[in-house]
Design a protein around this motif. Structure first.
Motif, PDB file in Angstrom:
ATOM      1  N   ASP A   1     -51.935  77.884  13.810  1.00 48.46           N
ATOM      2  CA  ASP A   1     -51.889  76.956  14.945  1.00 48.46           C
ATOM      3  C   ASP A   1     -53.247  76.314  15.198  1.00 48.46           C
ATOM      4  O   ASP A   1     -53.549  75.914  16.331  1.00 48.46           O
ATOM      5  CB  ASP A   1     -51.438  77.696  16.213  1.00 48.46           C
TER       6      ASP A   1
ATOM      7  N   HIS B   1     -52.706  84.620  13.530  1.00 49.17           N
ATOM      8  CA  HIS B   1     -53.189  84.947  14.884  1.00 49.17           C
ATOM      9  C   HIS B   1     -52.147  85.765  15.629  1.00 49.17           C
ATOM     10  O   HIS B   1     -51.026  85.923  15.159  1.00 49.17           O
ATOM     11  CB  HIS B   1     -53.616  83.689  15.648  1.00 49.17           C
TER      12      HIS B   1
ATOM     13  N   HIS C   1     -46.259  75.147  12.518  1.00 45.29           N
ATOM     14  CA  HIS C   1     -45.112  74.566  13.240  1.00 45.29           C
ATOM     15  C   HIS C   1     -44.743  73.196  12.698  1.00 45.29           C
ATOM     16  O   HIS C   1     -45.605  72.451  12.225  1.00 45.29           O
ATOM     17  CB  HIS C   1     -45.443  74.372  14.732  1.00 45.29           C
TER      18      HIS C   1
ATOM     19  N   ASN D   1     -41.073  77.240  13.944  1.00 42.33           N
ATOM     20  CA  ASN D   1     -42.175  77.904  13.227  1.00 42.33           C
ATOM     21  C   ASN D   1     -41.934  77.921  11.719  1.00 42.33           C
ATOM     22  O   ASN D   1     -40.795  77.918  11.270  1.00 42.33           O
ATOM     23  CB  ASN D   1     -42.311  79.368  13.680  1.00 42.33           C
TER      24      ASN D   1
ATOM     25  N   ASP E   1     -44.990  84.327  18.110  1.00 43.19           N
ATOM     26  CA  ASP E   1     -44.218  83.504  17.161  1.00 43.19           C
ATOM     27  C   ASP E   1     -44.851  83.524  15.767  1.00 43.19           C
ATOM     28  O   ASP E   1     -44.325  82.933  14.828  1.00 43.19           O
ATOM     29  CB  ASP E   1     -44.024  82.071  17.671  1.00 43.19           C
ATOM     30  N   HIS E   2     -45.990  84.241  15.629  1.00 43.18           N
ATOM     31  CA  HIS E   2     -46.644  84.379  14.315  1.00 43.18           C
ATOM     32  C   HIS E   2     -46.756  85.841  13.866  1.00 43.18           C
ATOM     33  O   HIS E   2     -47.036  86.100  12.708  1.00 43.18           O
ATOM     34  CB  HIS E   2     -48.037  83.732  14.341  1.00 43.18           C
TER      35      HIS E   2
HETATM   36 FE    FE Z   1     -47.413  79.117  17.279  1.00 42.38          FE
END
Ligand code: FE
Ligand code: ZN
Length: 258
Positions: free
Chosen positions: A132, A54, A170, A12, A58-59
């Protein structure tokens, strides 16, 4: 430098967006607060906001932690994510503006990966943060919208000036370009970009940012008009027809299994 890459988790990207005049800074997406805080310290800037693209962990998984460690930090994110963005303080929607010091950021609603996915566009920096939704030579999976929603969202990003720098969520570039070449093996710009990306990665370099111009020429999910891409998709599924959205959807499906 106004934009600094902060690697997060395995692949990421978070980004520091710095207003050089005031030394205020926002971070786009935060998964690991300590790394973000350390990067801000290293560049001698004051973190004032998190701009969440979002709700996926992972964000946004570092939002609670950074809120606890940086008192008063504002957490931006779309109200259309329906409460799924942790520690949200400043809900936003398409068309809203926000400030990082004197820098103005604009919120662009780009749903489909998630219902409330947004990009943050900074005209003065000539940069857009696409999370993403748009990757270098790729796009996110369509989890919460339909193929047509993703096509609209990607189109919205391509209306930005061609020179706009694209900072995505990413480091997926090399694999994305390899897949793109299966659909357009004779696209010379694509071939050159693939060679460049392989070399960059072998040297341990990141492949962000891209540009809107580059994406138009190489990103298979923006290229439903390319005769070669259409032919490749039709070869994979002779029933796919002529509708650009169906071509996009089939390309997305092929990528899901690549
Ligand atoms: Fe992601
Ligand atoms: Zn995601």
């Amino acid at each position: 430098m106004a934009i600094q890459i902060v690697p997060q988790l395995s692949d990421n990207f978070a980004y520091l967006v710095i207003d050089d005049a005031s030394k205020e800074c926002a971070v786009v997406d935060c998964a690991e607060a300590d790394k973000v805080i350390a990067a801000a310290k290293q560049h001698d800037v004051k973190l004032t906001a998190v701009l969440t693209t979002h709700w996926h962990g992972d964000h946004s998984g570092g939002n609670e932690d950074i809120s606890a460690k940086v008192p008063g930090i504002k957490i931006y994110g779309a109200s259309a994510e329906n409460g799924r963005i942790p520690a949200l303080t400043n809900p936003v929607a398409d068309g809203d503006t926000l400030k990082v010091g004197a820098l103005e950021g604009r919120v662009i609603g780009i749903p489909a990966h998630t219902n409330g996915h947004v990009a943050y566009y900074f005209p003065k920096l000539n940069a857009v943060f696409t999370g993403d939704t748009m990757f270098v030579a790729g796009c996110g999976r369509v989890f919460e919208g339909r193929a047509a929603t993703m096509v609209d969202s990607l189109k919205k990003l391509t209306t930005l000036p061609e020179s706009t720098q694209v900072y995505c969520g990413h480091e997926y570039t090399e694999k994305n370009l390899r897949f793109a070449l299966t659909l357009e093996p004779n696209n010379a710009v694509l071939k050159a970009k693939h060679e460049w990306a392989v070399k960059a990665r072998s040297e341990g370099k990141w492949t962000v940012p891209s540009t809107i111009a580059d994406e138009k020429r190489t990103n298979p999910f923006l290229r439903s008009d390319s005769p070669e891409l259409r032919a490749s998709v039709k070869k994979a599924d002779p029933k796919v027809g002529e509708d650009p959205i169906a071509i996009f959807a089939k390309a997305r499906e092929l990528k899901d299994h690549y």
